[in-house]
Design a protein around this motif. Structure first.
Motif: not given
Lengths: 202, 178
Positions: A5, A8-9, A12-13, A16-17, A20, B25, B55, B57, B139-141, B155, B157
């Motif tokens: 998980k 995968f997360f 995905t991130i 996305i980044t 973007t 999960e 998260n 699914k 979120a990374k950003e 998946d 997002r």
């Protein structure tokens, strides 16, 4: 399962980044920070170049209205008391437009600075011109600058510590650790952190 | 014989572990606290709890908004979220409003706010002061400024560090549906 998980997360991130465009403006570690001439709560203009004996600065974008900023007021005063004499004074800047956030007007800044007994300059970013150059997005948002021959080099960006709600429960004092390292001519170990804050109202 | 028994036991054990894994999960970790006042409930979680909301699914479209009662632009955009929740809630759609209000404000500010604004979307409280440890897991950003919103289905997002008008938010929701 959990590992998958997470993987995968992260993936995905990552995807996305990758697609973007990240905010292209603002400083990174190693950037040379701009100086400024901003009005202090005593009506006098303040610039970084005025601090001839400083080794660097703790520039903090903060304001009156934001509960996160308020939660850190006492800790900001303590930082200034501890580090001004070691060459790293606090320079607080209110980046908000008072037309959008009336509690952050210049007059109310004066009131708050007096109430709390701020020991550091509390400057008004009139016209909201300085904070975008730094890339501040929220209050409070800290930039530690080290004075060098090239200029004021950004050495740390982020939070003051790891617990906004309870100063006594803090485990990591990011700003203090960074300045302590700089004072010993060591590399800052944690250079960037993130914290929740109020978005800057421009 | 004994060897077979051990192997069977081992296989059974693994099977139980896998089943446990699956059920874990899908379930949301236990809340820290349930606040209740005037018939309105709000659960608070550490980030681990919030992370499972981020998260899921299961083909449902999730709209997760990070806000606080003291955040002026957040409060301004909440009616748009509420309106679109009413419009889409009968489909495979779930809106969650994650309040970042301080714990001492939940009963005095958040619950009265939910009541006054007649919020029907689920409000949960994130109480996890070490934000540096979890902001990038959302979120990374994300710089940490609010309002901030995550929209996802399985998946796919998207993350938004911005305020929405009703039209902008619906356009983003539609981009997932179409």
């Amino acid at each position: 399962m959990k590992k998958f998980k997470i993987a995968f997360f992260v993936l995905t991130i990552g995807v996305i980044t990758a697609f973007t465009t990240l905010n292209p403006s603002g400083y990174e570690i190693g950037s040379i920070a701009t100086d400024f001439s901003l009005k202090n709560v005593d009506n006098k203009k303040v610039s970084l170049k005025d601090f001839e004996d400083a080794k660097g600065f703790i520039v903090i974008f903060t304001c009156n209205h934001c509960p996160y900023a308020v939660a850190y007021e006492d800790r900001i005063i303590e930082l200034d008391k501890k580090y001004k004499k070691l060459g790293y004074p606090v320079i607080a800047i209110n980046p908000n437009n008072p037309e959008k956030q009336k509690d952050d007007s210049f007059d109310k800044m004066k009131v708050r600075a007096k109430e709390k007994g701020f020991t550091f300059p509390y400057l008004f970013d009139d016209g909201q011109k300085i904070y975008p150059q730094y890339g501040a997005t929220k209050t409070p948002h800290v930039y530690i600058l080290q004075k060098t021959e090239k200029g004021n080099v950004v050495q740390y960006i982020g939070a003051i510590d790891d617990n906004h709600s309870d100063a006594s429960a803090v485990k990591q004092k990011y700003v203090e650790e960074a300045i302590d390292a700089l004072l010993k001519n060591q590399e800052v170990r944690i250079k960037t952190t993130k914290a929740i804050g109020c978005s800057i109202k421009a | 014989m004994k060897r077979y028994k051990t192997i069977i036991l081992l296989i059974l054990f693994q099977f139980v572990c896998i089943l446990n894994g699956f059920s874990q999960e899908k379930s949301i970790p236990k809340s820290l606290k349930v606040y209740e006042k005037d018939g309105i409930k709000a659960k608070s979680f550490t980030f681990e709890g919030i992370e499972s909301y981020l998260n899921q699914k299961n083909d449902t479209l999730y709209v997760i908004n990070f806000w606080a009662t003291w955040c002026v632009p957040c409060v301004k955009e909440l009616p748009h979220f509420e309106k679109l929740n009413q419009k889409y809630k009968n489909g495979k759609f779930k809106m969650i409003l994650v309040s970042l209000d301080f714990p001492k404000m939940i009963e005095s500010r958040v619950i009265p706010f939910i009541k006054q604004k007649k919020l029907k979307a689920e409000v949960i409280v994130l109480n996890d002061p070490d934000a540096n440890s979890w902001i990038e897991k959302v979120a990374k950003e994300w710089s940490g400024a609010i309002p901030a919103t995550v929209i996802y289905r399985n998946d796919t997002r998207k993350f938004y560090e911005q305020s929405f008008t009703e039209q902008e938010l619906e356009t983003e929701i539609q981009s997932f549906i179409n």
